[in-house]
Design an enzyme around this catalytic site. Sequence first.
Site, PDB file in Angstrom:
ATOM      1  N   GLY A   1      47.124  35.978  26.047  1.00  0.00           N
ATOM      2  CA  GLY A   1      48.327  36.131  25.239  1.00  0.00           C
ATOM      3  C   GLY A   1      48.546  35.000  24.240  1.00  0.00           C
ATOM      4  O   GLY A   1      48.909  35.237  23.082  1.00  0.00           O
ATOM      5  N   ASN A   2      48.297  33.756  24.673  1.00  0.00           N
ATOM      6  CA  ASN A   2      48.605  32.639  23.775  1.00  0.00           C
ATOM      7  C   ASN A   2      47.583  32.453  22.647  1.00  0.00           C
ATOM      8  O   ASN A   2      47.785  31.638  21.762  1.00  0.00           O
ATOM      9  CB  ASN A   2      48.807  31.335  24.567  1.00  0.00           C
ATOM     10  CG  ASN A   2      47.605  30.973  25.391  1.00  0.00           C
ATOM     11  OD1 ASN A   2      46.781  31.832  25.711  1.00  0.00           O
ATOM     12  ND2 ASN A   2      47.472  29.718  25.733  1.00  0.00           N
TER      13      ASN A   2
ATOM     14  N   LYS B   1      53.242  48.076  35.182  1.00  0.00           N
ATOM     15  CA  LYS B   1      53.245  47.164  34.036  1.00  0.00           C
ATOM     16  C   LYS B   1      54.457  47.410  33.145  1.00  0.00           C
ATOM     17  O   LYS B   1      54.581  48.474  32.533  1.00  0.00           O
ATOM     18  CB  LYS B   1      51.999  47.431  33.181  1.00  0.00           C
ATOM     19  CG  LYS B   1      50.777  46.629  33.578  1.00  0.00           C
ATOM     20  CD  LYS B   1      50.913  45.254  33.050  1.00  0.00           C
ATOM     21  CE  LYS B   1      49.711  44.602  32.466  1.00  0.00           C
ATOM     22  NZ  LYS B   1      49.785  43.155  32.566  1.00  0.00           N
TER      23      LYS B   1
ATOM     24  N   LYS C   1      42.390  37.674  36.821  1.00  0.00           N
ATOM     25  CA  LYS C   1      41.377  36.857  36.150  1.00  0.00           C
ATOM     26  C   LYS C   1      40.304  36.432  37.142  1.00  0.00           C
ATOM     27  O   LYS C   1      39.106  36.512  36.862  1.00  0.00           O
ATOM     28  CB  LYS C   1      42.005  35.619  35.512  1.00  0.00           C
ATOM     29  CG  LYS C   1      42.878  35.955  34.331  1.00  0.00           C
ATOM     30  CD  LYS C   1      43.527  34.722  33.756  1.00  0.00           C
ATOM     31  CE  LYS C   1      44.879  35.066  33.195  1.00  0.00           C
ATOM     32  NZ  LYS C   1      44.910  36.268  32.343  1.00  0.00           N
TER      33      LYS C   1
ATOM     34  N   LYS D   1      43.117  43.469  30.329  1.00  0.00           N
ATOM     35  CA  LYS D   1      42.016  42.953  29.516  1.00  0.00           C
ATOM     36  C   LYS D   1      40.995  42.160  30.345  1.00  0.00           C
ATOM     37  O   LYS D   1      39.825  42.090  29.967  1.00  0.00           O
ATOM     38  CB  LYS D   1      42.526  42.099  28.352  1.00  0.00           C
ATOM     39  CG  LYS D   1      43.236  40.836  28.774  1.00  0.00           C
ATOM     40  CD  LYS D   1      42.589  39.602  28.207  1.00  0.00           C
ATOM     41  CE  LYS D   1      43.145  38.316  28.740  1.00  0.00           C
ATOM     42  NZ  LYS D   1      44.262  38.258  29.636  1.00  0.00           N
TER      43      LYS D   1
HETATM   44  P1  ADP Z   1      47.250  35.634  29.995  1.00  0.00           P
HETATM   45  O1  ADP Z   1      48.132  36.010  28.861  1.00  0.00           O
HETATM   46  O2  ADP Z   1      46.176  34.684  29.576  1.00  0.00           O
HETATM   47  O3  ADP Z   1      46.747  36.799  30.788  1.00  0.00           O
HETATM   48  P2  ADP Z   1      48.944  34.971  32.324  1.00  0.00           P
HETATM   49  O4  ADP Z   1      50.267  34.320  32.152  1.00  0.00           O
HETATM   50  O5  ADP Z   1      48.885  36.388  32.724  1.00  0.00           O
HETATM   51  O6  ADP Z   1      48.149  34.703  30.961  1.00  0.00           O
HETATM   52  O7  ADP Z   1      48.111  34.135  33.429  1.00  0.00           O
HETATM   53  C1  ADP Z   1      47.910  32.726  33.370  1.00  0.00           C
HETATM   54  C2  ADP Z   1      48.925  31.984  34.234  1.00  0.00           C
HETATM   55  O8  ADP Z   1      48.668  32.155  35.622  1.00  0.00           O
HETATM   56  C3  ADP Z   1      48.888  30.485  34.095  1.00  0.00           C
HETATM   57  O9  ADP Z   1      49.570  30.052  32.956  1.00  0.00           O
HETATM   58  C4  ADP Z   1      49.566  30.004  35.385  1.00  0.00           C
HETATM   59  O10 ADP Z   1      50.943  29.773  35.180  1.00  0.00           O
HETATM   60  C5  ADP Z   1      49.436  31.182  36.336  1.00  0.00           C
HETATM   61  N1  ADP Z   1      48.767  30.905  37.620  1.00  0.00           N
HETATM   62  C6  ADP Z   1      49.068  31.572  38.755  1.00  0.00           C
HETATM   63  N2  ADP Z   1      48.316  31.170  39.784  1.00  0.00           N
HETATM   64  C7  ADP Z   1      47.511  30.189  39.312  1.00  0.00           C
HETATM   65  C8  ADP Z   1      46.501  29.367  39.906  1.00  0.00           C
HETATM   66  N3  ADP Z   1      46.172  29.484  41.193  1.00  0.00           N
HETATM   67  N4  ADP Z   1      45.855  28.466  39.124  1.00  0.00           N
HETATM   68  C9  ADP Z   1      46.177  28.354  37.808  1.00  0.00           C
HETATM   69  N5  ADP Z   1      47.132  29.099  37.195  1.00  0.00           N
HETATM   70  C10 ADP Z   1      47.801  30.015  37.921  1.00  0.00           C
HETATM   71 MG    MG Z   2      47.939  38.283  31.897  1.00  0.00          MG
END
Ligand code: ADP
Ligand code: MG
Length: 313
Positions: free
Chosen positions: A13-14, A130, A275, A213
């Site tokens: 997203g970022n 979602k 992820k 994604k």
């Molecule tokens: P994206 O838009 O890249 O999919 P998300 O916000 O869905 O981003 O996912 C990334 C976020 O997951 C990180 O910013 C963090 O706050 C969170 N997160 C949750 N669990 C963990 C973990 N175990 N280690 C690192 N980040 C984590």
């Molecule tokens: Mg995400």
Amino acid sequence: MAKKRRIVIALGGNALGNTLPEQMAAVKITAKAIVDLIEEGCEVVVAHGNGPQVGMVNNAMIALTHEDVQQPNTPLSVCVAMSQAYIGYDLQNALREELLNRGIFDIPVATMITQVRVDENDPAFQAPSKPIGKFVTAKQAKMMEENFDYVMKEDSGRGYRRVVASPKPVEIVEISTIRTMVNSGNLVIACGGGIPVTRQGNHLKGASAVIDKDFASCLLAKELDADYLIILTAVEKVALNFGKPDETWLADVSVEEAQRYVTEGHFAVGSMFTKVEAAVDFAASKPGRTALITLLEKSRDAIQGKTGTMFHQ
Ligand code: ADP
Ligand code: MG
């Protein structure tokens, strides 16, 4: 000459921002990070998410329906297609410019509008999860359920929001075209929020869903026999005990270790969980395949083994 390392990079997203001006600014930074990898001697394929963008397009199309009764409601699959084209346009333009600025004149850039087949019996269709689009009142939510067949859910006291299914991607419909383009040296943007479709004979029917994604890029990386899947997000590394006093950042994990951490519940569902699942799936799929989770601006360092969390067999 040594064979180039093939990388599928999944933008989070970022890397794209939430509004038109934000995206215009973000893609310039994203393009720099991607061209850094190309200068490192990698062959890059770009995949990306589309949550905020598809929400925005969906809201705009709903506004159109309200304005003009002649305009029927726009299917979500069409909104996804629109978001792919909009993001692809900005990305391919920024990438082209960055390549030219660095004197790289032999890498054409193109976006492939990508349909991703999902299974119509995927249990996700029975449990839409979602949230998408803007918050509305209870009255508006009722109207949308009645008129558009939407599933609306109350969201933590902030109002009602549409929720849609997020089924697993089964097949990338345009994969052979994508492969041909990549093999002949094009920088391809594909699978950005794949357009979800189900098969009905020769017809591909748009589904009312969005595709994660992380899973779509994992499938793309496997199908292109990539060496690396890089999932870019808002953290430099993945942590155990994330946000707790005993938080530990992971540099290097085997598939087995990662699977154990998953069962121990270290990764938040809805963010890091998918992820890690995608990273593990890719790394486990063939010896030599490596997945990385890191920040956009750290992708070059990560590919050099200096940072990020690496998943391998
Ligand atoms: P994206 O838009 O890249 O999919 P998300 O916000 O869905 O981003 O996912 C990334 C976020 O997951 C990180 O910013 C963090 O706050 C969170 N997160 C949750 N669990 C963990 C973990 N175990 N280690 C690192 N980040 C984590
Ligand atoms: Mg995400």
